[in-house]
Write a protein that holds these residues in place. Structure first.
Motif, PDB file in Angstrom:
ATOM      1  N   PRO A  98       0.730  -0.960  -0.377  1.00 35.42           N
ATOM      2  CA  PRO A  98      -0.105   0.259   0.045  1.00 35.42           C
ATOM      3  C   PRO A  98       0.582   1.311   0.104  1.00 35.42           C
ATOM      4  O   PRO A  98       1.888   1.474   1.255  1.00 35.42           O
ATOM      5  N   ARG A  99       0.986   2.211  -0.688  1.00 35.44           N
ATOM      6  CA  ARG A  99       1.022   3.246  -0.747  1.00 35.44           C
ATOM      7  C   ARG A  99       0.726   4.781  -0.295  1.00 35.44           C
ATOM      8  O   ARG A  99      -0.665   4.733  -0.320  1.00 35.44           O
ATOM      9  N   ARG A 100       1.033   5.997   0.441  1.00 33.94           N
ATOM     10  CA  ARG A 100       0.048   6.910   1.135  1.00 33.94           C
ATOM     11  C   ARG A 100      -0.560   7.728  -0.011  1.00 33.94           C
ATOM     12  O   ARG A 100       0.326   7.946  -0.964  1.00 33.94           O
ATOM     13  N   ALA A 101      -2.031   7.806   0.284  1.00 35.19           N
ATOM     14  CA  ALA A 101      -2.252   9.059  -0.559  1.00 35.19           C
ATOM     15  C   ALA A 101      -1.522  10.399  -0.586  1.00 35.19           C
ATOM     16  O   ALA A 101      -0.806  10.886   0.394  1.00 35.19           O
ATOM     17  N   VAL A 102      -1.796  11.174  -1.488  1.00 31.83           N
ATOM     18  CA  VAL A 102      -1.440  12.303  -1.458  1.00 31.83           C
ATOM     19  C   VAL A 102      -2.193  13.393  -1.095  1.00 31.83           C
ATOM     20  O   VAL A 102      -3.639  13.157  -0.911  1.00 31.83           O
TER      21      VAL A 102
END
Length: 109
Positions: A98-102
């Protein structure tokens, strides 16, 4: 101090040393006897354990046929892992990190 040598003092020292030696020897003999007793007890315990194992093995009779092809089959755990990562567009667990959202306030910058 060769001139101040006292034979009675030397005799007292020898007697004290002999008492200490006797005490150490008695303690050594007691320790050796205790060690022998412990070794005998351990040997008896090993024999009892061996007898228990023999009796247990007599009760359980395992007859399994050898199946070399079983070595090449996937385990149940591995099959379950493959099911979990087999979704549409998924390339496995490594690619689905999972990537962190902007944040919304930063999207336009």
């Amino acid at each position: 101090d060769v001139l101040s040598w006292d034979p009675s003092l030397e005799l007292k020292r020898r007697r004290a040393a002999n008492k200490q030696l006797e005490r150490f020897q008695l303690r050594d003999v007691a320790a050796l006897e205790e060690r022998k007793v412990r070794q005998i007890e351990q040997e008896i315990e090993r024999e009892h354990q061996a007898l228990r194992l023999v009796k247990l093995k007599e009760q359980v009779d395992v007859k399994v046929q050898r199946d070399p092809s079983r070595l090449y089959k996937l385990t149940e755990g591995w099959k379950n892992r493959r099911k979990d990562t087999g979704g549409a567009g998924s390339r496995g667990a490594v690619m689905s990190v999972p990537r962190r959202a902007v944040p919304s306030w930063r999207k336009g910058i």
